[in-house]
Design an enzyme around this catalytic site. Structure first.
Site, mmCIF file in Angstrom:
data_model
loop_
_atom_site.group_PDB
_atom_site.id
_atom_site.type_symbol
_atom_site.label_atom_id
_atom_site.label_comp_id
_atom_site.label_asym_id
_atom_site.label_seq_id
_atom_site.Cartn_x
_atom_site.Cartn_y
_atom_site.Cartn_z
ATOM 1 N N GLY A 57 0.807 -1.220 0.000
ATOM 2 C CA GLY A 57 0.000 0.000 0.000
ATOM 3 C C GLY A 57 0.836 1.264 0.000
ATOM 4 C CG HIS A 62 3.133 0.604 -5.453
ATOM 5 N ND1 HIS A 62 3.282 1.697 -4.629
ATOM 6 C CD2 HIS A 62 3.720 -0.433 -4.810
ATOM 7 C CE1 HIS A 62 3.923 1.331 -3.521
ATOM 8 N NE2 HIS A 62 4.209 0.050 -3.610
ATOM 9 C CE LYS A 68 12.837 1.853 -3.982
ATOM 10 N NZ LYS A 68 12.622 1.013 -2.841
ATOM 11 C CG ASP A 69 11.914 -3.524 -3.476
ATOM 12 O OD1 ASP A 69 12.397 -3.115 -2.423
ATOM 13 O OD2 ASP A 69 10.938 -2.975 -4.036
ATOM 14 C CD GLN A 115 7.565 -7.579 3.800
ATOM 15 O OE1 GLN A 115 6.753 -8.384 3.346
ATOM 16 N NE2 GLN A 115 8.145 -6.660 3.036
ATOM 17 C CB SER A 156 5.510 3.462 0.598
ATOM 18 O OG SER A 156 4.984 2.691 -0.458
ATOM 19 C CG HIS A 200 4.964 4.939 -5.107
ATOM 20 N ND1 HIS A 200 5.545 4.215 -6.134
ATOM 21 C CD2 HIS A 200 5.435 4.392 -3.954
ATOM 22 C CE1 HIS A 200 6.334 3.297 -5.628
ATOM 23 N NE2 HIS A 200 6.280 3.368 -4.308
#
Ligand code: AMP
Length: 288
Positions: free
Chosen positions: A31, A37, A152-153, A61, A189, A34
């Site tokens: 959530g 996402h 990004k990850d 996590q 986020s 932006h």
């Protein structure tokens, strides 16, 4: 757009789609949505018949209770954004629905072959076990044809790819490039927690990674890392790590010629906010 907070209703709905022969795309999120996402959602919209988005701040996590508590939660705004993207289904369960009390879910043990011990794994112990646990659980519930994740990850993508190899999930992993703010900061986020001044300064992370890429052919790994550290030593920025790794196993490289795909991965604190970013220095992007 349909909204579900319980697994049972969601499963029934998805079963109907599947019976109609429709391809399901799944975008897991925490959530505070932006444009980054939404890029995943749009990619899913392009290549799948039905798009399912989950919004769930997964406690397992987070290795830091303060970070979990401070994580932004903007459910109603998120739902509006997803509605505007013509998402079919939003799943925003409670913690108890994902991890029913009293039910021994155990943590399925995955063997990431050391992938989970480096970088994010080293600085956030247990983080990837939690990520793999929740994605595995959601894949059981949603059983999508395609799973969308962000470059990004980068390390998370490598972990999930490894998890998919170790399970019977049939989802194809689709990796979407990193969306950035106009001055280069990777959208996150967590950026919402930065002051406007720190947000400007955090653009140094992107500039330093871009510098590394521009110098990749003429500099040593040692010099590239040193340059990054210098370029990001602007208070309140503080680099936690900057690694130059191979694109598959994420092993640190001492020489760029050791791999066809070389990626620089960094974690930088901007005051109290921890930011991560990466850039491919050599070879192809992960995205498909
Ligand atoms: P999160 O809500 O942070 O767990 O992110 C959900 C998904 O969105 C993950 O697959 C992220 O990699 C992806 N994502 C987050 N930020 C970006 C971005 N700036 N560009 C592209 N994908 C992103």
């Amino acid at each position: 757009m349909l909204r579900f907070i319980h697994t049972r209703g969601l499963r029934e709905c998805l079963e109907r789609y599947r019976e109609a022969g429709e391809q399901l795309g799944f975008v897991p999120t925490m959530g505070a949505l932006h444009e980054g996402h939404l890029d995943l959602v749009r990619r899913a919209r392009e290549i799948c018949d039905r798009v399912v988005v989950s919004i769930f701040v997964n406690p397992t996590q987070f290795n830091d209770a303060g970070d979990l508590a401070a994580y932004p939660r903007t459910l109603e705004a998120d739902v509006e954004m997803l509605c505007a993207e013509a998402v079919d289904v939003v799943f925003h369960p409670d913690v108890d629905d994902v991890y029913p009390p009293g039910e021994d879910l155990g943590r399925r043990q995955f063997d990431f072959g050391g992938l989970d011990e480096l970088m994010e794994g080293a600085f956030r112990p247990g983080h990837f076990a939690g990520v793999a646990q929740v994605v595995d659980r959601f894949l059981h519930i949603v059983a999508p044809d395609r799973l969308f994740m962000g470059q990004k990850d980068y390390q998370q993508v490598a972990i999930i790819r490894s998890m998919l190899e170790q399970t019977a999930h049939r989802a194809e992993l689709v990796v979407v490039p990193t969306r950035r703010e106009p001055h280069g900061l990777a959208m996150s986020s967590r950026n919402e927690r930065l002051s406007p001044a720190d947000r400007e300064k955090a653009a140094a992370i992107f500039e330093a990674l871009s510098w590394m890429r521009s110098q990749a052919m003429v500099s040593s790994v040692e010099d590239l890392r040193r340059d990054f550290l210098e370029r990001c030593s602007i208070p309140p920025l503080r680099t936690e790590y900057i690694e130059v790794v191979d694109g598959q196993r994420l092993r640190p490289l001492s020489n760029l010629s050791q791999s066809d795909v070389v990626v620089a991965c960094a974690a930088v604190w901007a005051g109290e906010v921890r930011l991560i970013d990466n850039m491919t220095l050599v070879g192809d992007e992960l995205s498909s």
